[in-house]
Design an enzyme around this catalytic site. Structure first.
Site, PDB file in Angstrom:
ATOM      1  N   HIS A 269      -5.250  -3.092  -1.895  1.00 56.35           N
ATOM      2  CA  HIS A 269      -6.121  -4.018  -2.627  1.00 56.35           C
ATOM      3  C   HIS A 269      -6.081  -5.446  -2.079  1.00 56.35           C
ATOM      4  O   HIS A 269      -5.187  -6.209  -2.446  1.00 56.35           O
ATOM      5  CB  HIS A 269      -5.660  -4.090  -4.085  1.00 56.35           C
ATOM      6  CG  HIS A 269      -5.978  -2.870  -4.882  1.00 56.35           C
ATOM      7  ND1 HIS A 269      -7.145  -2.740  -5.608  1.00 56.35           N
ATOM      8  CD2 HIS A 269      -5.291  -1.723  -5.075  1.00 56.35           C
ATOM      9  CE1 HIS A 269      -7.157  -1.562  -6.213  1.00 56.35           C
ATOM     10  NE2 HIS A 269      -6.042  -0.926  -5.908  1.00 56.35           N
TER      11      HIS A 269
ATOM     12  N   GLU B 244      -8.046  -7.866  -2.940  1.00 53.38           N
ATOM     13  CA  GLU B 244      -8.386  -8.817  -4.006  1.00 53.38           C
ATOM     14  C   GLU B 244      -7.182  -9.179  -4.882  1.00 53.38           C
ATOM     15  O   GLU B 244      -7.216 -10.133  -5.634  1.00 53.38           O
ATOM     16  CB  GLU B 244      -9.552  -8.268  -4.858  1.00 53.38           C
ATOM     17  CG  GLU B 244      -9.195  -7.170  -5.856  1.00 53.38           C
ATOM     18  CD  GLU B 244      -9.046  -5.806  -5.211  1.00 53.38           C
ATOM     19  OE1 GLU B 244      -9.120  -5.706  -3.980  1.00 53.38           O
ATOM     20  OE2 GLU B 244      -8.830  -4.832  -5.959  1.00 53.38           O
TER      21      GLU B 244
ATOM     22  N   CYS C 286      -9.730   1.064  -2.600  1.00 51.80           N
ATOM     23  CA  CYS C 286      -9.017   2.041  -3.407  1.00 51.80           C
ATOM     24  C   CYS C 286      -9.957   3.129  -3.906  1.00 51.80           C
ATOM     25  O   CYS C 286     -10.478   3.905  -3.119  1.00 51.80           O
ATOM     26  CB  CYS C 286      -8.286   1.339  -4.556  1.00 51.80           C
ATOM     27  SG  CYS C 286      -7.066   2.375  -5.355  1.00 51.80           S
TER      28      CYS C 286
END
Lengths: 274, 79
Positions: free
Chosen positions: A234, A236, A102
């Protein structure tokens, strides 16, 4: 285990933060859950007290570093350029992995590390304002298109579709207008395209599948050597399956989250290489 | 001391969603608008000796931080 017997617990990850970064905790736990040794390091610490070469991997998290002033990632990149440029260049040249998610992707592009055609850290691309002119926050489908060059996605089969959440206002990947074709050919020839936004059928499609209007539906790329990687969505945020929005509606409950494999891939690369 | 205005605008052919949306909103308010494009101004004060130095320094700032050469043009105005 690699040739030197390196284990995940020997791998130190530098997660770089400054004012306005976010998701660094999710990134920290993603590595920790896999047994590695991540550390949250403030840019000032890295400049004054710590040595980048004490780590095996540098990660730049998402967020809105320095309030996204000037352009997203521009000030973070300028700060790195002013004080750490030699170290980062050497780190990359020696094959250590550098990843940006990002805002981190925006920083790597502003730094000139991605797409990194000329290896001189010249800015060759941009991540600019979404076509919709607003913050786009939704799960996106990404097709893995890399043939094995990118060290962050080596464990993902080509053609596999992952669902990863996007959350950004400036994610539209662009090349200079007059060099679009030339640069795209280079990306393809060097096997630098990693993820592209697709629809349910796995075909490249427009908004809202492509949330930002990105050129060639690009969501993630790596450098020609494959050790620098950036993506807008993302990984994660979907380490576990239950973090997927369709978790209760699917029969995939025992699987991992789609983002986990990104962290596993880079750890495997480090174990084998160093 | 010199005051410098730098206008950072999008190159021709680069999508300008902020401009397009503003045009739309102005249209809804009843204004007949042919085109709107967005730009950013930085007002910089410098303690340099002459105009030329001010221009040179701000040009360097644009190349290093304020503008991205892929999508931006910039115009420097020294007062």
């Amino acid at each position: 285990m690699g040739e030197n017997g390196m284990k995940n617990s020997d791998i130190k990850i530098c997660i770089l933060r400054i004012e306005g970064t976010n998701c660094e905790d999710e990134m920290y736990y993603s590595f920790e859950r896999l047994g590695a040794k991540p550390e949250l390091v403030h840019l000032k610490q890295l400049i004054k007290r710590k040595n980048l070469f004490d780590y095996h991997c540098l990660m730049i998290p998402g967020g809105f570093s320095t309030g996204d002033y000037v352009r997203a990632g521009a000030i973070f990149a300028a700060l790195i350029k002013s004080r750490l440029v030699k170290e980062i260049k050497k780190f990359v040249e020696e094959g250590y992995p550098v990843g940006g998610v990002c805002n981190g992707f925006q920083v790597l592009v502003e730094l000139g590390l991605l797409p990194g055609f000329d290896r001189k850290m010249n800015v060759e691309a941009v991540l600019t304002i979404n076509d919709s002119n607003r913050f786009e926050c939704r799960p996106t489908l990404l097709k893995h298109e890399n043939n094995g060059n990118s060290v962050f996605t080596k464990k993902i089969k080509k053609g596999k579709i992952l669902m990863l959440p996007s959350a950004h206002a400036e994610g539209k990947f662009l090349f200079p207008k007059n060099r679009e074709k030339k640069y795209l050919k280079r990306l393809i020839d060097n096997d630098q395209i990693v993820f592209r936004y697709v629809n349910e059928k796995g075909e490249c499609a427009g908004y809202p599948w492509n949330p930002n209007g990105s050129f060639y539906n690009i969501a993630g790329i790596c450098n020609p050597e494959g050790n620098v990687f950036g993506m807008m969505p993302h990984p994660e945020r979907v380490f576990y399956r239950w973090q997927h929005p369709d978790w209760t509606r699917t029969n995939l409950k025992n699987l991992d989250g789609d983002g986990k494999v990104v962290f596993e891939s880079v750890l495997e690369y480090i174990r084998k290489r160093f | 001391m010199y005051h410098v205005d730098v206008i950072i605008n999008l190159k021709k052919g680069i999508a300008d969603p902020e401009g397009v949306n503003t045009k739309k909103a102005l249209g809804m308010l009843g204004f007949k608008v042919k085109d709107v494009s967005s730009a950013k101004i930085f007002r910089i004060t410098l303690g340099v000796k002459n105009k030329k130095d001010a221009e040179k320094k701000v040009g360097e700032m644009c190349r290093k931080l304020l503008a991205n050469p892929v999508i931006h043009d910039y115009k420097i105005m020294v007062k």
